[in-house]
Motif scaffolding. Structure first.
Motif, short mmCIF file in Angstrom:
data_model
loop_
_atom_site.label_atom_id
_atom_site.label_comp_id
_atom_site.label_asym_id
_atom_site.label_seq_id
_atom_site.Cartn_x
_atom_site.Cartn_y
_atom_site.Cartn_z
N HIS A 180 17.03 7.18 -6.07
CA HIS A 180 17.05 8.54 -5.52
C HIS A 180 16.14 9.46 -6.33
O HIS A 180 15.46 10.33 -5.76
CB HIS A 180 18.48 9.07 -5.51
N GLU A 181 16.08 9.29 -7.64
CA GLU A 181 15.20 10.09 -8.48
C GLU A 181 13.73 9.75 -8.24
O GLU A 181 12.84 10.56 -8.50
CB GLU A 181 15.55 9.88 -9.95
N PHE A 182 13.48 8.53 -7.74
CA PHE A 182 12.12 8.11 -7.42
C PHE A 182 11.60 8.79 -6.16
O PHE A 182 10.38 8.93 -5.98
CB PHE A 182 12.10 6.59 -7.25
N LEU A 183 12.49 9.24 -5.29
CA LEU A 183 12.07 9.80 -3.99
C LEU A 183 11.02 10.90 -4.10
O LEU A 183 9.96 10.81 -3.46
CB LEU A 183 13.29 10.31 -3.22
N PRO A 184 11.26 12.00 -4.87
CA PRO A 184 10.24 13.04 -4.94
C PRO A 184 8.95 12.57 -5.58
O PRO A 184 7.87 13.07 -5.24
CB PRO A 184 10.92 14.14 -5.77
N ILE A 185 9.04 11.62 -6.50
CA ILE A 185 7.84 11.07 -7.13
C ILE A 185 7.04 10.29 -6.10
O ILE A 185 5.82 10.46 -5.96
CB ILE A 185 8.23 10.18 -8.32
N ALA A 186 7.74 9.44 -5.36
CA ALA A 186 7.08 8.65 -4.31
C ALA A 186 6.47 9.56 -3.25
O ALA A 186 5.36 9.32 -2.76
CB ALA A 186 8.09 7.70 -3.66
N LYS A 187 7.20 10.62 -2.87
CA LYS A 187 6.68 11.56 -1.87
C LYS A 187 5.36 12.17 -2.33
O LYS A 187 4.41 12.28 -1.55
CB LYS A 187 7.70 12.68 -1.62
N ALA A 188 5.30 12.58 -3.60
CA ALA A 188 4.09 13.22 -4.11
C ALA A 188 2.92 12.25 -4.15
O ALA A 188 1.80 12.58 -3.74
CB ALA A 188 4.35 13.80 -5.50
N ASP A 235 0.85 -1.20 0.00
CA ASP A 235 0.00 0.00 0.00
C ASP A 235 0.88 1.24 0.00
O ASP A 235 1.23 1.77 1.06
CB ASP A 235 -0.92 -0.01 1.22
N GLY A 236 1.24 1.71 -1.19
CA GLY A 236 2.10 2.88 -1.32
C GLY A 236 2.73 2.90 -2.71
O GLY A 236 2.57 1.97 -3.49
N PRO A 237 3.45 3.96 -3.02
CA PRO A 237 4.09 4.05 -4.33
C PRO A 237 5.20 3.01 -4.49
O PRO A 237 5.87 2.66 -3.52
CB PRO A 237 4.66 5.48 -4.35
N LYS A 238 5.36 2.51 -5.70
CA LYS A 238 6.37 1.48 -5.95
C LYS A 238 7.06 1.70 -7.29
O LYS A 238 6.52 2.34 -8.19
CB LYS A 238 5.78 0.07 -5.91
#
Length: 494
Positions: free
Chosen positions: A155-163, A94-97
């Motif tokens: 690391h590039e996924f971090l801001p995407i996952a945060k949003a 349950d969350g971004p992947k």
């Protein structure tokens, strides 16, 4: 900022049972080391329990990363990978992947005979199975790489996952219906629920009642002092600060009392026409202060404007603003300050403006003033409360996520800059330059019926924002296309 999530990405390596499990173990360890060496270990968690080869392993890994507090997932194909178990893991998490895969390295044990993992092939099966299961996942532009390259992808996924995570835990609080003659800010809210966003719509009478109950609040002097320190010599309306402080406390208390089960909040506020005469001020400066705290506040009850601002805040980890795509740059200013100095035509430039909602940290200078447009039809004394000044020069991203009148999601993203050019105007305002803005204005903003409000992030975040919108399922994402790339409706002979 206290309205932005902290992320921890659980890294789970997977292995097809007919491939060497040691490949996935070693490659996962190398990946984690590459990440921690470059970025530290705060953002990631290495799932050590097992290499996922089966559904049972998948459940064990899922339980482990949940216990570790992971709110995002990276499925790492150290070899071909088990297409069923790995995509079930993504479905049940349950969350971004995201999915990434290991490139081959002949220096590993076995070279390209016993040490070949075929993750390049396995990624194809993974993507196919994700579609079969209707599971959304982020897959980088080129998702196969060395340990260092995959670490950079995570690391590039971090801001995407945060949003994505933030939207699933967001409540937008609005006050009042959209003002008359502002139908452009009125959009169906059905898509908010599809995004996982909660919405609480209130009457401005509810807000006015709460504001009046905060009269004489003992916290007001402290907030006034904070405002005085922030404004400095720009404090041109000291007589209004106590009311503005009372309003700020009202909004912050409302958020705490109404956020409910949600972790994050944005506000779509009413600011006219009756707000000024009843409250006795305009809310622009307070809106700017909350936005600086990481709680975006849009004007004119622009719900999707607040949503866009919040996405920009999370992706950029910085203060954003909401501006009108407002007016052209006069030719004499263009000829004097832009032509020959910057590689922009006059049609690439425009002025982004709003009454005074931009945070002081994003203005080259600022003064507390009255709202000139409103004062043309109202007593000046009830229009005090704007924060005026030229917006700081530098890179920007102009963007918006919007529901159409028939409840379809659209978005646009355009990168450019604020030029160090004096505006000679009023409000919170700047001279913006976006390559091919004239064509973008006509074939995206006008053609696709976007409202006049756009969110502004301070920096170039186009790559991240496009990936966020893609993850959310937005299929129509406009951008400022280069001159050799025609829009669908553009006349090739024009």
């Amino acid at each position: 900022m206290n309205n932005i999530p902290e992320m921890k990405i659980g890294i789970v390596a997977v292995s097809r049972d007919c491939f060497p499990e040691t490949l996935s173990v070693t490659r996962r360890q190398n990946l984690v080391k590459a990440y921690t060496d470059k970025y530290g270990d705060k953002d990631i968690y290495e799932c050590p329990i097992c290499i996922v080869e089966s559904e049972i392993h998948m459940l064990q890994a899922l339980e482990d990363i949940k216990k570790a507090g992971c709110n995002a997932l990276c499925v790492y194909l150290g070899n071909f990978g088990p297409e069923i178990a790995e995509t079930m893991l993504a479905k049940y998490f349950d969350g971004p992947k995201m999915f990434v895969a290991a490139a081959e390295e002949t220096s590993e044990n076995g070279g390209l005979i016993q040490g070949r993992g075929d993750a390049y092939c396995g990624m194809l099966n993974a993507s196919y199975n994700l579609k079969l299961r209707n599971v959304k996942a982020y897959i980088p532009e080129y998702p196969v790489g060395t340990a260092d390259e995959c670490a950079e992808m995570i690391h590039e996924f971090l801001p995407i996952a945060k949003a994505v995570y933030a939207l699933e835990n967001l409540k937008i609080i609005s006050f009042g219906p959209r003002p008359t003659n502002f139908l452009a800010c009125n959009a169906p809210i059905a898509q908010l629920y599809n995004l996982g966003v909660e919405i609480e719509e209130n009457s401005e009478l509810d807000l006015f009642e709460s504001f009046n109950k905060h009269a004489g609040d003992e916290r007001i002097p402290l907030v006034v002092k904070s405002m005085e320190q922030e404004l400095g010599t720009g404090n041109k309306k000291p007589e209004i600060l106590s009311k503005l402080a009372q309003y700020e406390i009202t909004l912050l208390d409302w958020i705490e009392a109404h956020k409910g089960s949600r972790k994050f909040v944005a506000i779509a506020g009413k600011c006219w026409p009756a707000f000024q005469t009843q409250f006795g001020f305009v809310p622009c400066y307070v809106n700017s202060r909350l936005t600086k705290m990481g709680i975006p506040v849009s004007c004119e009850v622009d719900i999707y404007g607040a949503l866009s601002e919040f996405i920009g805040t999370v992706v950029s980890n910085d203060t954003v603003t909401l501006l009108d795509i407002n007016n052209t740059v006069p030719s004499d200013i263009y000829n004097a300050d832009i032509a020959g100095k910057y590689d922009y035509t006059i049609k690439d430039t425009f002025m982004g403006f709003h009454c005074g909602n931009t945070a002081s940290s994003k203005l080259s200078f600022c003064e507390m003033k009255y709202q000139m447009i409103m004062a043309r039809s109202l007593p000046i004394e009830v229009t005090n409360g704007t924060l005026e000044g030229d917006i700081i020069p530098g890179d920007i991203t102009f963007f918006r996520l919007q529901s159409t009148a028939d409840a379809k999601l659209r978005a646009y993203v355009a990168q450019g800059e604020v030029l160090p050019v004096a505006t000679r105007s009023f409000g919170a305002i700047g001279v913006f330059a976006i390559p091919q803005m004239g064509r973008f204005y006509r074939h995206v903003l006008i053609e696709k019926n976007y409202p006049h409000h756009g969110a502004v992030a301070f920096g170039h975040f186009g790559k991240e924002l496009v990936e966020v919108f893609k993850y959310l399922g937005v299929e129509d994402i406009g951008f400022n296309q280069p001159k050799n790339m025609l829009y669908k409706t553009e006349n090739p002979f024009a």
